[in-house]
Design a protein around this motif. Structure first.
Motif: not given
Length: 174
Positions: A25, A27, A54, A63, A67, A81, A100
């Motif tokens: 993930v 971010g 991430g 997920e 994150l 998130a 994300w």
């Protein structure tokens, strides 16, 4: 985030068919209409290039939760998130990168792991740094996110906004 050149390889097949890829993930951490970019200091293949921070999700971890944990470990901040951005990229066989949107809840980001510089970039500044290729691919979605006044709702499995970090989560030492 452990980033290497993206490849179009499929996950390895097992007796029940193809194995699900392990998820990484990234971010897009947003604050005041700007997003945080982090410059890699290793490995050599990506050192000096920029990414969204991430890392890898642990088995059984959502997920969103991955994150939030990674941002705490890499930057020393509590974040939430919000929504997954469109797209997914094969980082290497069996490893898939997903981005994300996230909001900063507490702390000031510091380059604790894998990075040597951080910058907050506005929508018109996104092309001022040398992004790792798959992070560059998500920039149109990040720019749209920064230009949107509405904040998306937290993701299912997201940690929420209380001030108590989950057990075992602590910022990494510099």
């Amino acid at each position: 985030m452990d980033a290497t050149a993206a490849t179009p390889a499929a996950p390895a097949a097992g007796p029940e068919g193809p194995a699900a890829p392990r998820i990484v993930v990234g971010g897009a951490l947003v604050r005041h209409g700007r997003v945080l970019a982090a410059r890699r200091n290793a490995p050599e293949s990506v050192a000096g290039r920029w990414e969204f921070p991430g890392g890898k999700a642990e088995p059984g971890e959502t997920e969103a939760r991955a994150l939030e944990r990674e941002l705490l470990e890499e930057l020393g901040v509590r974040a939430r998130a919000l929504t997954r951005l469109p797209g997914a990229w094969a980082v290497r066989p069996g490893l898939e990168l997903r981005f994300w949107a996230a909001e900063l809840l507490a702390g000031e980001p510091r380059a604790l792991q894998d990075h040597d510089e951080l910058r907050w970039l506005g929508p018109d500044e996104l092309d001022t740094v040398d992004w790792i290729d798959h992070d560059r691919d998500v920039l149109p979605h990040v720019a749209e996110l920064l230009l949107t006044a509405e904040s998306p709702a937290p993701a299912e499995g997201a940690q929420g906004s209380d001030d108590t970090p989950p057990p075992g989560d602590a910022p990494s030492a510099e």
